[in-house]
Design an enzyme around this catalytic site. Structure first.
Site, mmCIF file in Angstrom:
data_model
loop_
_atom_site.group_PDB
_atom_site.id
_atom_site.type_symbol
_atom_site.label_atom_id
_atom_site.label_comp_id
_atom_site.label_asym_id
_atom_site.label_seq_id
_atom_site.Cartn_x
_atom_site.Cartn_y
_atom_site.Cartn_z
ATOM 1 C CG ASP A 175 75.347 -27.374 -7.164
ATOM 2 O OD1 ASP A 175 74.912 -27.281 -8.322
ATOM 3 O OD2 ASP A 175 75.959 -28.381 -6.753
ATOM 4 C CG ASP A 228 85.314 -41.797 -34.256
ATOM 5 O OD1 ASP A 228 85.239 -43.025 -34.096
ATOM 6 O OD2 ASP A 228 85.966 -41.271 -35.173
ATOM 7 C CG ASP A 258 75.473 -27.266 -12.506
ATOM 8 O OD1 ASP A 258 76.091 -26.341 -11.943
ATOM 9 O OD2 ASP A 258 74.315 -27.581 -12.213
ATOM 10 C CB SER A 288 90.039 -21.161 -25.874
ATOM 11 O OG SER A 288 90.251 -20.139 -24.932
#
Length: 675
Positions: free
Chosen positions: A254, A431, A251, A178
């Site tokens: 798990d 920035d 992440d 997107s």
């Protein structure tokens, strides 16, 4: 008898909330069939949303509701049963039962209004119901569906599917993408701030966008889009501000492999102790030969959470999306924010498990956060790999605060963007944040892609942008000088045509191509065939030659020539309407396609989908939008395909939040009831 049934049906769906009178709700359809819904309360607007969306796509809404009610297998057979198993495995019904009381009374009223609307539509349109036992729907069914959807968006469905199929753990964060772009006042030539809401979702199905405008006397005035079955908009613009979402890839989950006792069945080691797994059974009903056949599938519960067994061992999966029920409420609160402080406050609880958020407002603030509900993990482990499941050292129970997430407010460079690339390339170079200041175990992506590289190349050429400049960049279809695909197609473009006479003509056209994905372009046509043949391959020079040889052979076999423009290979199609279209994978305005028949010709199905562009200046924001097909998914509707030509031509339709203008130009005004 029908109205007696209607009364009983509604009473079953009302719970403790008052029955909504549909006469209090206006559905105002504009010339494009887009629904603008007006009522005094948010709950009444939600009722109108449920009715209007059902008029346009009741079938897809029901597919979401069937999953929330654990009935997907009854309707869709084996594939649906997989959804029902996933829903039970992640504990979605239990989460709803345990945490529903944490939801605000305002949101529960909204949800109930939607439930009343959907149940009412079902009563009056029984011939459209997919399964006779689906209705009435309750709030808990809706909430279960939300947990399921957010867990799937987080990638949990892919991991579980791989484990069930005896595959080893793989990276689930692979998506099509997107775009989101925000420009502040000091980066535009008009004194306005610009926002591009530009998600790349499927054009049809449960994850496709539905455009709608919601307006109540309780401060709701929001135009944007949502998925089937949602009572609130996910991204768009209100009177004061707007935001866009893109998928991000930190992440978010798990996977643990348990260390099992070699002889004691279903016992595993944990911190030196031996613990027995709790055995559970997912109850499923699968449609076979038209009959619902009851089945069950075993899974387990360990100290880590839900656990599966396959030929590689026992694996537990832990992630945030099935631990929090407030994500959909947070979206609702975001739609009612009036300024940047309000908006940040609505985000601060981090109930949304993921998604980048790029924001702009009428005060000319721009903001971006790489949002995710990320656990605080022990830095001694490699969290992107399968983890040891025999120690409390790999268990987490706290999350990072909102302030710890990568975010930018009003950078000097004057723009913010995300195109599913690293959050550390989100604005001008001066920035950008330093990735080394964030814990490695947060797992934030450090990579860029064709879109992000091309976008930054374009922005470096621009001092200030007019609105037309902004649109030109948003609709750009040129690849950067060096391709950024996962497959290294740059090797193909580096081949010397003279050294490969059998494919010299193909390579010559490719290497002279301007890298623009235009429908009339022969180079773009050759690139499309090449990309399809290169997908998923680890390319070296030998394989590069083979890929080009195969691509050339396919074109010669079907067309008798390799000089085939993209328009012969890719079309935008719905029903009987078909037209050529620009775009290839991972250009800024991309198109992804799938087989249309036996040959090379394909139809687009995902890529540029709902597009909303906003300009914030004096008064209400100026808005333009477009959908890939139209406002309705029903073939008999005049709005089934009426936006297709504009979509293909990169044209946008004017939209507004102005009530007086909407009523004055309405194509139809009615209440959600039987005519």
């Amino acid at each position: 008898m029908k109205y007696l049934y209607f009364t009983v049906f509604l009473l079953l769906s009302i719970s403790s909330f008052a029955q909504i009178n549909p006469d209090n709700i206006d559905i105002v359809r504009d010339k494009w069939g887009v629904a603008h819904i007006y009522a005094e309360t948010d709950a009444e607007v939600a009722y109108g949303l449920a009715w209007a969306h059902s008029e346009d796509d009741f079938e897809t809404i029901q597919s979401t509701l069937l999953a929330g009610k654990l009935m997907a297998g009854r309707q869709f057979g084996k594939d649906g049963a997989g959804i029902d198993f996933f829903t039970q495995f992640i504990g979605a019904p239990e989460l709803v039962k345990d945490k529903k009381n944490e939801l605000s009374s305002e949101f529960l009223a909204l949800l109930n209004g939607y439930v009343q609307g959907i149940n009412s539509y079902a009563v009056y349109h029984q011939d459209e119901i997919l399964h006779r036992k689906l209705f009435p729907i309750a709030e808990d069914d809706m909430l279960t569906a939300f947990v399921l959807s957010l867990s799937a968006m987080s990638g949990a469905d892919k991991v579980i599917g791989d484990l069930v199929a005896n595959k080893k753990f793989n990276n689930p964060y692979v998506g099509i993408g997107s775009n989101a772009i925000a420009l502040s006042q000091n980066k535009t030539s008009t004194g306005e701030s610009f926002l591009a809401v530009n998600s790349h979702q499927p054009f049809e199905g449960p994850a496709s966008w539905y455009e709608v405008h919601l307006n109540s006397e309780e401060g709701w005035n929001m135009l944007g889009s949502l998925f089937p079955g949602s009572p609130t908009i996910f991204h768009g613009v209100n009177e004061n501000l707007g935001w866009a979402h893109t998928v991000n890839h930190p992440d978010k989950m798990d996977v643990y492999q348990l260390r099992m006792h070699p002889e004691k069945k279903d016992h595993y080691y944990f911190d030196g102790d031996l613990i027995q797994l709790e055995k559970k059974k997912a109850k499923l009903k699968v449609k076979l030969l038209g009959l619902p056949i009851p089945l069950s599938k075993t899974y387990y519960e360990s100290v880590y959470g839900p656990t599966l067994r396959n030929k590689h061992g026992y694996f537990a999966l832990v992630f945030a999306a099935n631990q929090d029920l407030k994500a959909i409420q947070q979206w609702y609160e975001m739609t009612k924010a009036s300024n940047l402080d309000d908006f940040k406050k609505s985000l601060s609880g981090i109930h949304l498990p993921d998604f980048n958020i790029v924001y702009a407002d009428k005060d000319h603030n721009i903001f971006y956060v790489c949002n995710a509900k990320l656990p605080k993990r022990n830095s001694n482990f490699m969290w992107n790999k399968v983890l040891p499941g025999d120690t409390s050292a790999t268990i987490w129970n706290k999350f990072h605060d909102f302030s710890e997430l990568p975010q930018y407010t009003n950078p000097v460079s004057g723009y913010l963007f995300n195109m599913n690339n690293t959050p550390f390339n989100a604005t001008g170079k001066i920035d950008n944040l330093d990735s080394l200041k964030y814990p490695r175990e947060m797992g934030y992506s450090l990579s860029d892609n064709n879109r992000s590289v091309r976008f930054q190349n374009l922005m470096r050429q621009e001092e200030k942008l007019s609105y037309n400049d902004f649109k030109r960049i948003k609709f750009d279809i040129q690849y950067p000088k060096e391709f950024q695909f996962e497959e290294d197609v740059n090797i193909i473009f580096a081949l010397n045509p003279k050294e490969h006479p059998e494919i010299e003509d193909y390579l010559t056209i490719l290497q002279k191509w301007d890298r623009k994905a235009e429908k009339k372009s022969i180079g773009a046509g050759l690139m499309k065939v090449l990309i399809n043949n290169a997908k998923g391959k680890d390319i070296d020079e030998k394989l590069a030659v083979e890929i080009v040889e195969k691509s050339k052979s396919q074109l010669l076999e079907e067309f008798g020539t390799i000089e085939v423009p993209l328009e012969k290979l890719q079309v935008h199609k719905r029903g009987e309407v078909e037209m050529p279209i620009d775009g290839l994978p991972d250009v800024i305005a991309p198109m992804y396609s799938k087989k249309l028949g036996d040959g090379l010709k394909e139809k687009t199905y995902v890529g540029e989908s709902y597009i909303l562009l906003a300009r914030f200046g004096e008064g209400l924001p100026k808005l333009e939008s477009i959908m890939p097909y139209g406002a309705s998914s029903k073939p008999e509707s005049p709005h089934y395909t009426d936006q297709m030509e504009m979509f293909v031509n990169k044209e946008l339709k004017p939209m507004t939040l102005d009530k007086e203008e909407i009523y004055e130009n309405a194509a139809r005004i009615y209440h959600p009831q039987v005519e």
